[in-house]
Design a protein around this motif. Structure first.
Motif, PDB file in Angstrom:
ATOM      1  N   PRO A 123       0.825  -1.206   0.000  1.00  0.00           N
ATOM      2  CA  PRO A 123       0.000   0.000   0.000  1.00  0.00           C
ATOM      3  C   PRO A 123       0.861   1.259   0.000  1.00  0.00           C
ATOM      4  O   PRO A 123       1.909   1.312   0.639  1.00  0.00           O
ATOM      5  CB  PRO A 123      -0.798  -0.130   1.300  1.00  0.00           C
ATOM      6  N   CYS A 124       0.414   2.266  -0.749  1.00  0.00           N
ATOM      7  CA  CYS A 124       1.154   3.531  -0.825  1.00  0.00           C
ATOM      8  C   CYS A 124       0.526   4.624   0.026  1.00  0.00           C
ATOM      9  O   CYS A 124       1.195   5.582   0.391  1.00  0.00           O
ATOM     10  CB  CYS A 124       1.235   4.002  -2.280  1.00  0.00           C
ATOM     11  N   ARG A 125      -0.771   4.482   0.297  1.00  0.00           N
ATOM     12  CA  ARG A 125      -1.468   5.465   1.121  1.00  0.00           C
ATOM     13  C   ARG A 125      -2.172   4.733   2.253  1.00  0.00           C
ATOM     14  O   ARG A 125      -3.144   4.011   2.027  1.00  0.00           O
ATOM     15  CB  ARG A 125      -2.467   6.257   0.269  1.00  0.00           C
ATOM     16  N   VAL A 126      -1.661   4.934   3.459  1.00  0.00           N
ATOM     17  CA  VAL A 126      -2.162   4.207   4.628  1.00  0.00           C
ATOM     18  C   VAL A 126      -2.771   5.193   5.615  1.00  0.00           C
ATOM     19  O   VAL A 126      -2.176   6.231   5.917  1.00  0.00           O
ATOM     20  CB  VAL A 126      -1.025   3.413   5.319  1.00  0.00           C
ATOM     21  N   LEU A 127      -3.940   4.847   6.120  1.00  0.00           N
ATOM     22  CA  LEU A 127      -4.600   5.640   7.156  1.00  0.00           C
ATOM     23  C   LEU A 127      -4.513   4.874   8.467  1.00  0.00           C
ATOM     24  O   LEU A 127      -5.001   3.750   8.575  1.00  0.00           O
ATOM     25  CB  LEU A 127      -6.056   5.902   6.789  1.00  0.00           C
TER      26      LEU A 127
END
Length: 309
Positions: free
Chosen positions: A7-11
């Motif tokens: 994943p490149c965008r993690v919340l």
């Protein structure tokens, strides 16, 4: 598994609880790609504005812990309903993965099991990783498959999920419970005199064994296909990942939970359709039970029809 996938965008949901710190620790262990951006987000209810100040120290700690691992981190605080805020943020920012603790600091404010985590799993269109404390590593990962397109979605996601190099993977398929035993009730082996009683010929019962044998054959074939699918999808740097299979029979959720306990599983990965289109279905029910009762972290990957994302 490699720094070229994942994943490149993690919340990352943070509320200061031990479970949210465990979520951050798990994230720090993943060999995330260099371009990965993590947003550590603290959510507080508008009527509890004083909680905002209490979120700042844990957010700062998490930011420091992740940056030490060369992970890019930004922090934010937002007032609102935690589930709604996290879900809307994930959609707006096209997040690849939502990570949060299984239980929060306070049921009314934090991220807690049966509340925010459950809502995100059932209604968010993003993969959700629910982490339980204490976090002890990701040595043993369990992928659950039932051969459906929902499981295929989880398999695809797993093939690019950055597991630590020392992780090992087990692919588990659970066969349905036996519908009946081989014993067929027989009324009598003799006929009373002077009656017209009808005798029922005993059924051989071999049909059930044949059905069970066929189910086991198909189950083993499914596991073999799944292992091959994963191996083929892995990049060259991850080909050393140890993958084995396991076949069980019974209630799916019960068997999975027992397997987790008996084999020291650290993370379960499963697919789910969620509740956006139907209110209840088999794998969705299983995934909800896993989040509630499995004594480990759980990653639920929602099914995404073509063109939805």
């Amino acid at each position: 598994m490699t720094q070229t996938t994942g994943p490149c965008r993690v919340l990352l949901g943070i509320d200061g609880s031990e479970h949210s710190f465990a979520a951050a620790a798990l994230l720090a262990d993943l060999p995330l790609p260099p371009e990965c951006q993590v947003t550590a987000l603290g959510v507080f209810l508008p009527r509890e504005a004083s909680f905002h100040a209490r979120l700042l120290p844990p957010l700062a700690k998490v930011k420091n812990d992740l940056e030490v691992r060369n992970i890019k981190v930004t922090t934010e605080t937002i007032a609102g309903n935690p589930a709604e805020v996290l879900s809307e943020f994930a959609e707006k920012n096209d997040v690849d993965l939502i990570v949060l603790g299984a239980k929060g600091l306070r049921a009314t404010l934090g991220i807690f099991l049966g509340g925010v985590a459950q809502q995100l799993i059932e209604y968010s269109n993003r993969p959700v990783l629910v982490v339980r404390a204490p976090y002890t590593g990701l040595e043993h990962v369990l992928l659950v498959t039932d051969g459906s397109s929902y499981s295929d979605q989880a398999i695809t996601y797993l093939s690019r999920f950055p597991l630590p190099s020392k992780s090992r993977l087990t692919v588990l398929h659970v066969l349905p419970p036996y519908p009946f035993t081989d014993v067929t009730p027989v009324l009598s082996t003799w006929t009373p005199r002077h009656t017209n009683a009808l005798l029922l010929e005993p059924m051989p019962g071999v049909e059930f064994k044949d059905i069970a044998d066929e189910e086991e054959k198909k189950g083993k074939a499914l596991i073999e296909r799944t292992i091959l699918q994963i191996q083929q999808a892995l990049p060259e740097s991850c080909k050393e990942l140890s993958i084995t299979g396991a076949l069980r029979r019974g209630d799916a959720a019960t068997e999975i939970i027992h397997y987790v306990a008996d084999h020291q599983v650290n993370l379960v990965i499963a697919g789910s359709r969620g509740l956006s289109q139907v209110q209840s279905w088999l794998l969705g029910s299983v995934s909800r039970k896993l989040v509630h009762y499995a004594n480990c972290s759980v990653l639920i990957v929602r099914h995404q029809p073509p063109g939805e994302r």
